[in-house]
Structure formats: C-alpha cells, structure tokens
Scaffold this active site. Structure first.
Site, PDB file in Angstrom:
ATOM      1  N   ASP A 229      48.084 -10.919  -2.290  1.00 47.98           N
ATOM      2  CA  ASP A 229      47.344 -11.997  -1.650  1.00 47.98           C
ATOM      3  C   ASP A 229      47.544 -11.876  -0.132  1.00 47.98           C
ATOM      4  OD1 ASP A 229      46.064 -14.663  -1.425  1.00 47.98           O
ATOM      5  OD2 ASP A 229      48.083 -15.348  -0.952  1.00 47.98           O
TER       6      ASP A 229
ATOM      7  N   SER B  36      42.169 -11.447  -2.083  1.00 45.71           N
ATOM      8  CA  SER B  36      42.116 -12.698  -1.328  1.00 45.71           C
ATOM      9  C   SER B  36      40.914 -13.545  -1.695  1.00 45.71           C
ATOM     10  CB  SER B  36      42.071 -12.374   0.177  1.00 45.71           C
ATOM     11  OG  SER B  36      41.918 -13.543   0.953  1.00 45.71           O
ATOM     12  N   ALA B  37      40.994 -14.826  -1.355  1.00 47.49           N
ATOM     13  CA  ALA B  37      39.831 -15.711  -1.467  1.00 47.49           C
ATOM     14  C   ALA B  37      38.910 -15.546  -0.260  1.00 47.49           C
ATOM     15  CB  ALA B  37      40.285 -17.158  -1.583  1.00 47.49           C
TER      16      ALA B  37
ATOM     17  N   ASN C 175      45.971 -20.175  -7.023  1.00 47.03           N
ATOM     18  CA  ASN C 175      44.933 -19.188  -7.327  1.00 47.03           C
ATOM     19  C   ASN C 175      45.496 -17.781  -7.489  1.00 47.03           C
ATOM     20  OD1 ASN C 175      45.500 -18.987  -4.581  1.00 47.03           O
ATOM     21  ND2 ASN C 175      43.409 -18.432  -4.030  1.00 47.03           N
TER      22      ASN C 175
ATOM     23  N   ASP D 172      51.346 -16.586  -3.510  1.00 43.73           N
ATOM     24  CA  ASP D 172      52.063 -17.782  -3.075  1.00 43.73           C
ATOM     25  C   ASP D 172      51.453 -19.088  -3.550  1.00 43.73           C
ATOM     26  OD1 ASP D 172      50.759 -19.305  -0.287  1.00 43.73           O
ATOM     27  OD2 ASP D 172      49.802 -17.547  -1.125  1.00 43.73           O
TER      28      ASP D 172
END
Length: 278
Positions: free
Chosen positions: A9, A43-44, A227, A224
């Site tokens: 992430d 990642s988002a 999601n 972390d």
C-alpha cells in the site's frame, strides 16, 4: 519458503506522515529491484498519483490503482491506457450515490475517478484541495448530472467521499442499507472509498501472481488500513504497520514499525529479504 513478490500500500504504509518516502525505505526497495524481486505498488490512488512514486523508486512493474479496480503497466498510463484489468461501476449506481449524498450528507465531499481522470464537482472544496496536495493530481470539473456522464467521463472506477469521521461513519452505514452492488471501504477515518462489487486488492494480487508465476505463500504484503485487510490476509506474509488500527494489526501475520519509522525497510530486513541499510 523464500519471498518472490512484494505488494505494498502507499498512504500510511510506503509514505510517512509528511507524505514522502524516506531514504532508508527507498534503498530497501531498490535493493529488491536489483535482486529481480517485483515490488508492486497497490493503492486506492489514480495512476497519476502512483507514477511519480514508482519513478522515484526506479520500478517498472505494473501498478494497482483504485484498490484493484485498475491495473496498468507504467508505460501505458495517460490518454491511451491499455489496462491489464479494469473493473468499473455502473453509471446509474454512481449517480444514485451522488444524489443520496447531496440529499442526506451535504457536507460530504463527493468525487469520482475514471482511468487517469479525477472528476470533482467543487474544485475549491477544502477536502479536494487537501487530496490534491497529498496525491499531487489535477482535477476535472464534472456536475455528475445525467447529461454530463457521457463517454468522456465514464466508466467510473472509484467514488471518493471525504468528510468528518462521524459523518463518514454515518454515510458508510447509510450506503450499506441501500444494498447497492458496490464495495465500500474506509481507507482512513475521513475517507470512504466505493468501487464495483468484489473489487479488492487481493484479486489484483492474484492476477499479478499468475502473470509472474508466483505462489501465494511466496508473497509478502504491507498495509495500514481496512482496505488492506484482504491483501494482508491473502499474502503469504501479511505485514501491518504499527500505525494501523488494532483490527488491521490483528488480521496480520506480523506488525512492523510505523510508516514514520521505516516500517517496510525494517520488515524486509527482519525477513531476510534485504540486508541491513544505514
């Protein structure tokens, strides 16, 4: 079993609270690259919010955007993206969510993402400005009315809602009650992210593992927040950052130092993937 593939992430994991990658973490990741060990950013964020970090790290692997709704190779980003995977939301569903927020949660900031475009209704909104500064991405104005959601702005990979934690919690519960065909995650207390149903980081991991001919037990993943849960549970070794919520730590196989203490570098060293870095 040796680790042959790494997934990480970005926000709250790879970058620290000042939104930068520390020198020790950069050295550790570059060491992985030198040993032909794929390090995949998951990642988002939109592609344009990931590429500068990918370039800073000297990586050439595919990148996973929108929590698994879009996977592209770095050279394929831009106006002519040819994705390895794209999973988009139904336009009517996006408009339903937008209308629901306008009526019930007027203080929530609503925006959406299509490939490498960030579509916003209020470009001067303080939440939009905050996200722009963090991710370094430009915004495109969109009214989110039926006649504005044409082929130029569709399909939508992700909806982002930003607001105060209490309102985000209320919106989360409210959206679940609508029983839409979507996945809803809190990526931090003030951010709610919405993608098509069944989108997740673990699905993106599985696709890339097949491409690289890597088995599940040969992977390690760093995260972390909520999601990241499916990714941490799916990996051979799921590593939570020390700054993660307790529920995320509880789902991980190992808890490393925080993102402000070079947690990725510490774990890579702890598992013998890289040598000591000073």
């Amino acid at each position: 079993m040796s680790v042959k593939m790494i997934f990480s992430d970005i926000d709250g994991t790879l970058i620290n609270s000042r939104h930068v990658i520390t020198e020790k973490t950069i050295k550790a990741i570059k060491s992985c690259a030198r040993h032909q060990l794929p390090f995949i950013l998951v990642s988002a964020r939109m592609p344009g919010g990931i590429l500068p970090l990918q370039q800073q790290l000297g990586l050439s692997n595919p990148i996973v955007c929108y929590s698994g709704a879009l996977i592209v190779r770095p050279q394929q980003t831009g106006s002519a993206i040819q994705p390895l995977l794209t999973i988009t939301m139904d336009t009517e569903t996006v408009l339903t969510i937008h209308q629901h927020i306008c009526k019930r949660f007027p203080n929530i900031s609503f925006s959406a993402y299509s490939f490498d475009q960030w579509l916003v209704q209020e470009p001067n909104n303080s939440w939009i400005e905050q996200e722009r500064q963090i991710a370094g991405t430009a915004a495109t104005l969109c009214t989110f009315q039926d006649d504005d959601m044409d082929v130029e702005f569709a399909p939508i990979h992700k909806v982002l809602c930003m607001g105060e934690p209490e309102k985000i919690d209320q919106l989360y519960e409210s959206l679940l009650s609508l029983k839409l065909e979507v996945s809803v995650f809190k990526s931090k207390p003030t951010y709610l992210e919405i993608m098509a149903k069944d989108v997740g980081k673990a699905g993106a991991m599985n696709l890339l593992m097949k491409e690289y001919n890597v088995r599940r037990e040969e992977t390690i993943a760093f995260g972390d927040n909520f999601n990241d849960l499916d990714m941490l549970r799916f990996a051979g070794i799921g590593v939570a950052m020390d700054n993660a919520p307790s529920q995320v730590k509880g789902a991980a196989d190992f808890v490393t130092l925080s993102n402000d203490q070079d947690g990725i570098q510490a774990a890579l060293e702890r598992f013998g993937i890289v040598g000591s870095i000073h």
